[in-house]
Enzyme design. Structure first.
Site: not given
Ligand code: BES
Ligand code: ZN
Ligand code: ZN
Length: 514
Positions: A263, A275, A349
């Site tokens: 990724k 976010k 994903r």
């Molecule tokens: N890049 C983030 C995941 C992440 C979170 C990496 C904290 C490193 C530190 C990923 O793309 C993301 O935002 N995932 C979401 C998924 C959710 C919307 C189902 C998450 O984990 O909140």
């Molecule tokens: Zn991400």
């Molecule tokens: Zn994300």
């Protein structure tokens, strides 16, 4: 023109192997153990017994105990021409392992900031972990600071003493592994102002040229025309358009093919599902999976492993904008599967899905993807332990190797009910389900749909482990960690070892036949 080099890299020390003490050095680093009756000094064989006794007496007098990672500095003594002696604790003799050597060497290297030349005799207990711990522990990243005081510069040179002939190979292996980890750190530490899909692709291309790897770059127009709907959707909201890059290392004797997918979100704002502001800056590290697989294939080539290796990375910036994809959209991935978007922050994903289909076209023996995929990984396993999912054998092997090399990892399941909950009423899949239950696992369940038939697959979620938001510990610096590069190298070396065995058996058989 895009620059093909990183604008800033971390600083570390250089290491050199020596069979004898050099003429001049500024400090001597010696290992000590915690014995039943107190401090024990490991005999190096370099000095007369009375000198060794004098060192032990001095260390004892100032209270050294030999506890793991304990550092004790004493003035040098008659007979050793150096400024000072640093003793590093290795704990109990019987419990000594590679990770203790790595951590101790790192602690020592860090405490030697500003020193020119140091000789270490710790390598007599294990060359590779000492080289790794030294190079990894000395690493620090100050990026774009205008001025760096000399006193905070890493120790200039660490001379690893070993009288053994076999030391050279182990030394080289340690250097290559540590340099792969530090390359990953450099890429991950680079801010998104400087590292974005096009500049990242250019850097990968120049690394490929440097290490003799085949490279294929798909730009935005190619991704559009070839139907990479996941990468396009995630990348289209940014002024900096996405790329997919593939690297190939082909070994003449190889019988196995291991393919990695990473990724490479150069920045993750969350997109339209934006976010919260707090800590968003850490999302410069959302390309940690891609950096790890790129560094891994370079290490495989440098070690001349008898394994064919491919690395495929999806590079995109996830931004909210007039062109951005949105919740409710339906996208078509490379290969034709469709996904309903419910949350644009679950973007990793989506870009991995396309890359997994592309990588599956080669029909590799093993397919491993690596991604900073979910905050749920951190909730489940903490900041230092990666979650590993997928087919049992490769999943368990990666988790075990991770723990062996000190990159903690744990096998996690892909439960049937979460496979079901990733299905959509209007598309083949949806990118999130409607609960928060098992978020790391449901992401894994989603990815499984894109792995080619019959390919052994594992998914590593290193969201927490790839970036250390705290301060340095062991051989892990603040910020980018380079996890899980050494796990992947160990995995490839294991495949290489099996290949060597097969080749040897085949050669023996053919001599018997003739
Ligand atoms: N890049 C983030 C995941 C992440 C979170 C990496 C904290 C490193 C530190 C990923 O793309 C993301 O935002 N995932 C979401 C998924 C959710 C919307 C189902 C998450 O984990 O909140
Ligand atoms: Zn991400
Ligand atoms: Zn994300």
């Amino acid at each position: 023109m895009t620059s093909t080099a990183l604008p800033a890299t971390g600083a570390t020390t250089t290491v050199r192997l020596a069979r004898a003490l050099p003429e001049e050095f500024d400090a001597l680093l010696v290992p000590v153990f915690k014995g039943e009756d107190g401090l024990e000094l490991a005999a190096s064989g370099l000095f007369e017994e009375d000198i060794e006794i004098a060192i032990w007496e001095l260390l004892s007098a100032v209270g050294a105990t030999g506890a793991a990672e304990e550092l004790t500095r004493i003035p040098s003594i008659d007979g050793i021409d150096t400024d000072f002696i640093l003793a590093v604790g290795l704990g109990e003799d019987a419990k000594l392992d590679d990770d203790t050597l790595r951590r101790a060497s790192a602690a020592a290297a860090r405490s030697l900031k500003g020193i020119k030349t140091v000789v270490t005799t710790v390598g007599t207990f294990g060359i590779q972990p000492v080289v790794e711990g030294t190079l990894l522990g000395a690493y620090s990243y100050t990026g774009h600071k205008s001025e760096n005081p000399e006193s905070s510069a890493p120790v200039q040179e660490v001379i690893v003493y070993s009288p053994k002939k076999s030391a050279e190979r182990k030394f080289q292996r340690g250097v290559i592994a540590a340099e792969a980890v530090n390359l990953t750190r450099d890429l991950v530490n680079a801010p998104s102002s400087h590292l974005y899909p096009a500049s990242y692709a250019a850097i990968i291309e120049s690394l490929a040229a440097e290490h003799g790897l085949e490279v294929t770059v798909k730009d935005y127009d190619t991704l559009l025309s070839e139907g990479f709907g996941g990468v396009v959707a995630v990348g289209q909201g940014s002024a900096r358009k996405p790329f997919v890059v593939q690297l190939r290392y082909r070994a003449p004797q190889a019988t196995k093919h291991v393919s990695f997918v990473g990724k490479g979100i150069t920045f993750d704002t969350g997109g339209i599902s934006i976010k919260p502001g707090a800590s968003m800056e850490n999302m410069i590290s959302d390309m940690g999976g891609s950096a790890a697989v790129i560094a891994t294939i370079i290490a495989a080539a440098r070690m001349n492993l008898d394994v064919n290796v491919t690395a495929t990375v999806s590079l995109a910036e996830n931004m909210p904008d007039g062109h951005a994809f949105r919740p409710g959209d339906v996208i078509t991935h490379y290969g034709g599967k469709t996904t309903e978007i419910l949350n644009t922050d679950a973007e990793g994903r989506l870009v991995l899905a396309d890359a997994l289909v592309l990588a599956s076209e080669d029909n590799p023996d093993v397919l491993i993807d690596c991604a900073t995929l979910t905050g749920a990984q951190i909730v489940a396993l903490g900041n230092r332990t990666s979650g590993v999912m997928g087919d049992k054998k490769v999943r368990n092997r990666l988790a075990e190797f991770g723990r062996k090399v000190g990159e903690h990892a744990w096998a996690m399941p892909l439960p049937e009910e979460l496979v079901e909950s990733m299905k959509s009423p209007v598309a083949d899949l949806r990118n999130v389900d409607n609960t928060r239950a098992g978020g790391m696992l449901s992401a894994g369940c989603f990815l499984r749909n894109f792995v080619g038939e019959g390919i052994q697959w594992a998914h590593v979620d290193n969201a927490g482990p790839s970036f250390n938001t705290g301060s340095a510990y062991g051989y892990t610096p603040a910020r980018a960690t380079g996890v899980p590069v050494r796990t992947f190298i160990k995995f490839l070396r294991d495949v290489d070892k099996q290949t060597q065995k097969e080749l040897k058996a085949a050669a023996e058989e053919s001599t018997q036949d003739s």
